[in-house]
Design a protein around this motif. Structure first.
Motif, PDB file in Angstrom:
ATOM      1  N   ASN A 104       0.784  -1.227   0.000  1.00 26.87           N
ATOM      2  CA  ASN A 104       0.000   0.000   0.000  1.00 26.87           C
ATOM      3  C   ASN A 104       0.819   1.281   0.000  1.00 26.87           C
ATOM      4  N   ALA A 105       2.048   1.195  -0.493  1.00 30.47           N
ATOM      5  CA  ALA A 105       2.882   2.405  -0.564  1.00 30.47           C
ATOM      6  C   ALA A 105       2.348   3.335  -1.655  1.00 30.47           C
ATOM      7  N   LYS A 106       2.803   4.551  -1.610  1.00 26.73           N
ATOM      8  CA  LYS A 106       2.466   5.520  -2.659  1.00 26.73           C
ATOM      9  C   LYS A 106       3.535   5.438  -3.767  1.00 26.73           C
ATOM     10  N   PRO A 107       3.196   5.814  -4.973  1.00 25.95           N
ATOM     11  CA  PRO A 107       4.224   5.865  -6.029  1.00 25.95           C
ATOM     12  C   PRO A 107       5.364   6.826  -5.659  1.00 25.95           C
ATOM     13  N   GLU A 108       6.533   6.483  -6.083  1.00 25.47           N
ATOM     14  CA  GLU A 108       7.725   7.317  -5.864  1.00 25.47           C
ATOM     15  C   GLU A 108       7.673   8.500  -6.831  1.00 25.47           C
ATOM     16  N   LYS A 109       7.683   9.717  -6.277  1.00 21.70           N
ATOM     17  CA  LYS A 109       7.534  10.904  -7.133  1.00 21.70           C
ATOM     18  C   LYS A 109       8.839  11.345  -7.794  1.00 21.70           C
ATOM     19  N   LYS A 110       9.943  10.808  -7.296  1.00 18.80           N
ATOM     20  CA  LYS A 110      11.232  11.225  -7.860  1.00 18.80           C
ATOM     21  C   LYS A 110      11.301  10.954  -9.369  1.00 18.80           C
ATOM     22  N   TRP A 111      10.874   9.774  -9.782  1.00 21.74           N
ATOM     23  CA  TRP A 111      11.074   9.404 -11.189  1.00 21.74           C
ATOM     24  C   TRP A 111      10.262  10.255 -12.159  1.00 21.74           C
ATOM     25  N   PRO A 112       8.948  10.456 -11.907  1.00 17.19           N
ATOM     26  CA  PRO A 112       8.247  11.377 -12.823  1.00 17.19           C
ATOM     27  C   PRO A 112       8.808  12.795 -12.781  1.00 17.19           C
ATOM     28  N   MET A 113       9.320  13.207 -11.633  1.00 16.98           N
ATOM     29  CA  MET A 113       9.926  14.548 -11.542  1.00 16.98           C
ATOM     30  C   MET A 113      11.142  14.651 -12.465  1.00 16.98           C
ATOM     31  N   LEU A 114      11.953  13.601 -12.479  1.00 16.65           N
ATOM     32  CA  LEU A 114      13.138  13.617 -13.358  1.00 16.65           C
ATOM     33  C   LEU A 114      12.737  13.630 -14.833  1.00 16.65           C
ATOM     34  N   SER A 115      11.716  12.846 -15.153  1.00 18.82           N
ATOM     35  CA  SER A 115      11.223  12.854 -16.546  1.00 18.82           C
ATOM     36  C   SER A 115      10.764  14.254 -16.925  1.00 18.82           C
ATOM     37  N   ARG A 116      10.031  14.867 -16.014  1.00 20.62           N
ATOM     38  CA  ARG A 116       9.426  16.160 -16.330  1.00 20.62           C
ATOM     39  C   ARG A 116      10.489  17.245 -16.511  1.00 20.62           C
ATOM     40  N   LYS A 117      11.489  17.241 -15.641  1.00 25.91           N
ATOM     41  CA  LYS A 117      12.549  18.254 -15.775  1.00 25.91           C
ATOM     42  C   LYS A 117      13.327  18.060 -17.080  1.00 25.91           C
ATOM     43  N   THR A 118      13.571  16.820 -17.421  1.00 30.26           N
ATOM     44  CA  THR A 118      14.280  16.546 -18.674  1.00 30.26           C
ATOM     45  C   THR A 118      13.463  17.067 -19.852  1.00 30.26           C
ATOM     46  N   GLN A 119      12.157  16.783 -19.801  1.00 34.64           N
ATOM     47  CA  GLN A 119      11.275  17.236 -20.880  1.00 34.64           C
ATOM     48  C   GLN A 119      11.210  18.765 -20.948  1.00 34.64           C
ATOM     49  N   LEU A 120      11.186  19.418 -19.798  1.00 39.23           N
ATOM     50  CA  LEU A 120      11.127  20.893 -19.784  1.00 39.23           C
ATOM     51  C   LEU A 120      12.333  21.497 -20.500  1.00 39.23           C
ATOM     52  N   VAL A 121      13.505  20.950 -20.230  1.00 37.65           N
ATOM     53  CA  VAL A 121      14.711  21.482 -20.873  1.00 37.65           C
ATOM     54  C   VAL A 121      14.688  21.154 -22.362  1.00 37.65           C
TER      55      VAL A 121
END
Lengths: 360, 360
Positions: free
Chosen positions: A324-341
């Motif tokens: 019942n853990a929550k998804p790890e937010k680190k990975w989508p954050m890294l994807s998003r920053k890469t996409q922003l640049v």
């Protein structure tokens, strides 16, 4: 408690899916469970040739994979233009998503994917394999050590490979309706990720594409370069291309130390990878040699980086599924920053090499 | 015919003159003959400490060196702002000129120097030592081999070192009245030279300095970067800085091959130097390793690169002196092209990061 391995469905039979299928097999907490293709024969052939167990499901559509209630997670190596449709659908069907890079055509599409994942409570991770190599963690230690590396001043990243005639005519990565981001989305993605990794994922303030972009006749980027600038004066440049010999360099220069590695995306060898560091380098008294000289470090790994990626992804999925853990937010954050640049580089090219502010 | 060695006079007692004095001693066709300083005591101390023969002349002025009829050639390691005065004067007094880099504050000053040398029929060469290392010739062979290297696509060069507090306050290279070009003239000179060397001295069409230039309180450049573009689409970028750990990289990427070296200005060791090449690099079948891998090449040298520079310079001087040869035009041409690009980078910074066309 020993939990059963995470069951993967693969959408499509892309070349890269062969490597990831092997990685799923190698990863102890992951298992190949299904593959879907628009052609069921192609899917069956893929399953046969890529170590799927006899019991694996072979489907004649992507939908069928998503509709299989036993599939825990999907790996999506489809062309980028199809990511928004299939990643959103996968998330809606409660499948965890391992998404090939580039994750989306732009951050708007990515946000739609991330929202779908978030509202379904599924994990998303992009398939940037080198992030999971133990060498990467070892180099991170060096960069984080102020006495050894100091304050980061500049990063240089270069990823090129010489695509052959067939690739340049037929590969999805040169087709505006498939992987419209071309070399920027493919090899450039890695350059941007390496730079963000080096600066510990602080977004640059601005991005400037450098003149010299090469486009094919459909307007898809075959080669480009960009320069990044941070608020505190850090700088980075990268060059990415389908038109030059395979080169995969990252150089990170700090006030005290320097890091070099030349095989950042795919290590030269599978079971070990090296990097070199120099710390407070100087010259001998007459300036005829270096003291100290750079030193070489080798990191070995039992599992290849792609299997470690699968293990990490499946570990997170398992935590959600069984604990019942929550998804790890680190990975989508890294994807998003890469996409922003990436988006900012593309915008700079499109605006005739204007400086583009990076907005979070 | 064995001709006597070329007799050198040194103008000033700069730190770098110690290394060059040793190089003159090591070079079989060169000899230390005189040194001049504004203080005769300083000149005498310098001669004593740097292997000058007992018979060497020690002068209390630069003029006295130039007025000594037995001096064949002078080495000028004075601050850049003084080059125009002393190099022109030396040429007028028929002394051959080995000129420390950066050769001048701008191409206008350099042209005055070159004209003086030409009208006196004396040789001029800038003291860019690495040009004379046998490794450089070996790497040139690689870059010139179409089957191994192919067509050049991009060059990346980086030369940084971490200057200490004393340097940043007191060194001539941070003083607007002495070496006004700062890091661009010092370490940037080498970056530009390495790029021009890689492209076989074809001038770029345009130059763009990249945002992020660091200036000291007097407006002298402490760090900067630039991007260069050629008519045929080749690109290059460089980064130079006094504010980051010693790093000395050149990467040259062609359609078939890649060249890396990490100690381009001062080899890690005096008697041998390495570089790495990769040729038609690709991946193994599953893209989990490289085939072929890059290979390392080591070039040994009996004499250090600075002694080889002296030998080449003295060889040319000897040809003029003893065989009525004409001065070799290649060396002033290389100095001038380097200066032209350097001037364009400076102009780009001063014009707020505009693209600057490079005019020959």
């Amino acid at each position: 408690m020993v939990t059963p391995p995470i069951k993967f469905g693969i959408l499509g039979c892309a070349g890269i899916a062969r490597k990831v299928s092997r990685a799923i097999t190698l990863s102890p907490n992951s298992t190949l469970y299904a593959v879907g293709s628009r052609s069921v024969e192609k899917a069956a052939k893929f399953a046969r040739e890529n170590g799927f167990p006899e019991s694996a499901k072979v489907y004649g559509s992507y939908d069928a994979v998503l509709d299989d209630p036993d599939v825990d997670a999907v790996y999506i190596p489809l062309p980028t233009s199809l990511h928004i449709k299939w990643a959103v659908l996968a998330a809606q069907k409660k499948k965890h998503v391992l998404l090939e890079k580039p994750v989306a055509l732009n951050v708007g599409e990515l946000d739609a994917i991330l929202e779908a994942c978030e509202s379904s409570g599924v994990q998303i991770m992009d398939a940037t394999m080198w992030m999971h190599h133990p060498r990467t963690a070892k180099m991170r230690e060096f960069l984080s050590d102020n006495s050894m590396f100091g304050e980061l001043k500049s990063v240089l990243s270069c990823f090129t490979f010489a695509a052959d005639k067939d690739f340049l005519e037929n590969d999805i990565r040169v087709k505006p309706d498939l992987d419209a981001l071309g070399a920027l989305g493919d090899v450039g993605w890695y350059c941007i990720r390496s730079i963000l990794w080096a600066v510990d994922f602080e977004l640059p303030k601005s991005v400037l594409a450098l003149r010299g972009t090469v486009l094919n006749s459909s307007g898809v980027i075959l080669a480009c370069s960009a320069s990044l600038l941070w608020e505190d004066g850090k700088t980075a440049t990268f060059h990415c291309s389908f038109l030059a010999n395979l080169t995969m360099d990252v150089t990170v220069v700090g006030t005290n130390g320097t890091l070099h590695f030349h095989d950042f995306v795919i290590p030269f060898e599978e079971k070990k990878a090296s990097f070199s560091t120099s710390i407070k380098s100087g010259f001998n008294e007459l300036v005829t040699g270096w003291e100290p000289k750079p030193s070489q470090h080798t990191v070995t790994t039992e599992l290849p980086q792609e299997a470690l990626m699968l293990s990490e992804f499946s570990r997170l999925v398992g935590s959600i599924k069984f604990e019942n853990a929550k998804p790890e937010k680190k990975w989508p954050m890294l994807s998003r920053k890469t996409q922003l640049v990436l988006d900012a580089v593309k915008a700079s090219i499109e605006r005739g090499y204007e400086t583009v502010e990076v907005m979070n």
